[in-house]
Design a protein around this motif. Structure first.
Motif, PDB file in Angstrom:
ATOM      1  N   MET A 145       0.584  -1.293  -0.040  1.00 49.07           N
ATOM      2  CA  MET A 145      -0.029  -0.166  -0.161  1.00 49.07           C
ATOM      3  C   MET A 145       0.909   1.218  -0.103  1.00 49.07           C
ATOM      4  SD  MET A 145      -2.634   1.313   2.860  1.00 49.07           S
ATOM      5  CE  MET A 145      -1.178   2.130   3.950  1.00 49.07           C
ATOM      6  N   LEU A 146       1.868   1.074   0.771  1.00 41.06           N
ATOM      7  CA  LEU A 146       2.758   2.433   0.831  1.00 41.06           C
ATOM      8  C   LEU A 146       3.719   2.621  -0.470  1.00 41.06           C
ATOM      9  CD1 LEU A 146       4.348   4.741   2.286  1.00 41.06           C
ATOM     10  CD2 LEU A 146       5.820   2.813   3.219  1.00 41.06           C
ATOM     11  N   CYS A 147       4.418   1.427  -0.912  1.00 45.50           N
ATOM     12  CA  CYS A 147       5.533   1.525  -1.834  1.00 45.50           C
ATOM     13  C   CYS A 147       4.743   1.780  -3.321  1.00 45.50           C
ATOM     14  CB  CYS A 147       6.181   0.401  -1.934  1.00 45.50           C
ATOM     15  SG  CYS A 147       7.130  -0.008  -0.423  1.00 45.50           S
ATOM     16  N   MET A 148       3.519   1.307  -3.576  1.00 45.18           N
ATOM     17  CA  MET A 148       2.910   1.232  -4.738  1.00 45.18           C
ATOM     18  C   MET A 148       2.678   2.826  -5.395  1.00 45.18           C
ATOM     19  SD  MET A 148      -0.651   2.388  -4.640  1.00 45.18           S
ATOM     20  CE  MET A 148      -1.168   1.609  -5.991  1.00 45.18           C
ATOM     21  N   SER A 149       2.379   3.672  -4.371  1.00 44.34           N
ATOM     22  CA  SER A 149       2.384   5.085  -4.584  1.00 44.34           C
ATOM     23  C   SER A 149       3.607   5.486  -5.168  1.00 44.34           C
ATOM     24  CB  SER A 149       1.891   5.783  -3.225  1.00 44.34           C
ATOM     25  OG  SER A 149       0.697   5.130  -2.973  1.00 44.34           O
ATOM     26  N   TYR A 150       4.635   5.449  -4.535  1.00 43.36           N
ATOM     27  CA  TYR A 150       6.075   5.659  -5.178  1.00 43.36           C
ATOM     28  C   TYR A 150       6.412   5.356  -6.547  1.00 43.36           C
ATOM     29  CZ  TYR A 150       7.269   7.227  -0.460  1.00 43.36           C
ATOM     30  OH  TYR A 150       7.139   7.924   0.650  1.00 43.36           O
ATOM     31  N   VAL A 151       6.024   3.857  -6.822  1.00 51.26           N
ATOM     32  CA  VAL A 151       6.124   3.349  -8.096  1.00 51.26           C
ATOM     33  C   VAL A 151       5.330   3.857  -9.097  1.00 51.26           C
ATOM     34  CG1 VAL A 151       6.053   1.395  -9.607  1.00 51.26           C
ATOM     35  CG2 VAL A 151       6.933   1.179  -7.044  1.00 51.26           C
TER      36      VAL A 151
END
Length: 272
Positions: A145-151
Motif C-alpha cells: 500500500m505504501l510502496c505502490m504510490s512511489y512506483v
C-alpha cells in the motif's frame, strides 16, 4: 582553478564525508574483535561467525528479505498500472478521487496508516476469520500500500515523457494495444520500473512503523529486532549483518545502474 570551483568541491567533499564516514566506520568495526563496538583491538571475523549462530537475527533478516522482495514485485505491477492510467487515460469520472487514493499513502503519516490497517485486519478477522493472525501477509499488504504510490509517481512521470508517435506507429502496423504496451511501452519505461523496484525494496526492508503495527508473534522483521536490541546496547553482530547488507545492496545498485546505462545508450542509438 577558480575559487568558486574549489568551494563547490569542498562542499561536495564535506557532504560525501558526512554521508559515508559512518558507513565506513560501521564496516571497519564489523571486523573488530572487541565486544565494545567503539574500541578497536585487532582484526577478526568472529562476529560474522557469531552471526550465523544468532537464530533470532537471521530469522528476522530472512523474513524482512522475503517481505521486501514480495513488496517490490507487487508494487511494481500495481504501481505501473496505476501510473500508466494517470499518465495516459486523461481525466475520467472519478479521476480526482483516483489520484487522491494513489497519492494518499505519500502524505498520510505511517502511524495513521498502521493504526488504520491494524483496525481493518482486526475487524476482518472477527467477521471473516481472515487473517487469523498478523504475520508476513499483513506486513506485505501494508508495505505494498505504501510502496505502490512511489512506483506510480515514477512511472507516471516516465510515461508522460514518452513520445506517443512510437506507440502510434506500432498500432498502425497492426499491433494490438496490449502488444504495444508489452513490446514498446514496457521496454521504454524499464529504467523507471527498476528504480521503482529498488525504492520499494529499500522502503519495505527498513520500515519500522508499519511493521510494528502489522507484525505478530513469530513475524518480527529485522528493523524491529535491531531496534529492540539497540535499546539494550550496541551489538557487534549488527555491524557484521549491516556490512553484509551494504555489500549486497551495493552490488545490486551497481548492476542496476549498468543495466540502465546500457538501456539508455541502446535507446539513444535507436533514436539516431
Amino acid at each position: 582553478m577558480k575559487p568558486n570551483r574549489w568551494l563547490r568541491m569542498l562542499a561536495l567533499g564535506i557532504g560525501f564525508l558526512f554521508l559515508y564516514i559512518p558507513i565506513i566506520s560501521l564496516v571497519v568495526y564489523s571486523f573488530n574483535e572487541s565486544q565494545l563496538v567503539t574500541v578497536w583491538t585487532r582484526f577478526s571475523t568472529r562476529w560474522y561467525a557469531a552471526l550465523r549462530q544468532d537464530d533470532e537475527l537471521m530469522s528476522a533478516a530472512w523474513l524482512s528479505l522475503q517481505v521486501a522482495l514480495l513488496t517490490a514485485f507487487a508494487s511494481v505491477v500495481i504501481g505501473t498500472w496505476a501510473g500508466f492510467v494517470l499518465a495516459r487515460m486523461g481525466r475520467f469520472r472519478g479521476f480526482t478521487l483516483y489520484t487522491g487514493m494513489i497519492n494518499a499513502p505519500l502524505v498520510i503519516p505511517e502511524v495513521i496508516q498502521g493504526i488504520s490497517l491494524l483496525l481493518l485486519f482486526v475487524e476482518l478477522g472477527q467477521w471473516l476469520g481472515w487473517p487469523a493472525g498478523r504475520g508476513i501477509v499483513t506486513i506485505w499488504i501494508g508495505h505494498v500500500m505504501l510502496c505502490m504510490s512511489y512506483v506510480a509517481i515514477i512511472v507516471q512521470s516516465r510515461v508522460r515523457d514518452l513520445h506517443p508517435a512510437l506507440e502510434e506507429a506500432a498500432l498502425d502496423l497492426g499491433a494490438t494495444p496490449i502488444r504495444v504496451f508489452f513490446s514498446v511501452t514496457l521496454p521504454l519505461i524499464s529504467q523507471a520500473l527498476i528504480a521503482g523496484w529498488l525504492l520499494s525494496f529499500t522502503l519495505s526492508f527498513d520500515d519500522v512503523v508499519l511493521s510494528a503495527f502489522l507484525s505478530g508473534p513469530g513475524s518480527t522483521t529485522l528493523p524491529l529486532v535491531v531496534l529492540s536490541r539497540v535499546r539494550l546496547g550496541l551489538n557487534p553482530e549488527m555491524n557484521a549483518l549491516a556490512t553484509l547488507f551494504i555489500a549486497v545492496v551495493s552490488v545490486g545498485v551497481v548492476a542496476a545502474n549498468v543495466f540502465m546505462q546500457r538501456a539508455e545508450k541502446k535507446r539513444m542509438e535507436m533514436a539516431v
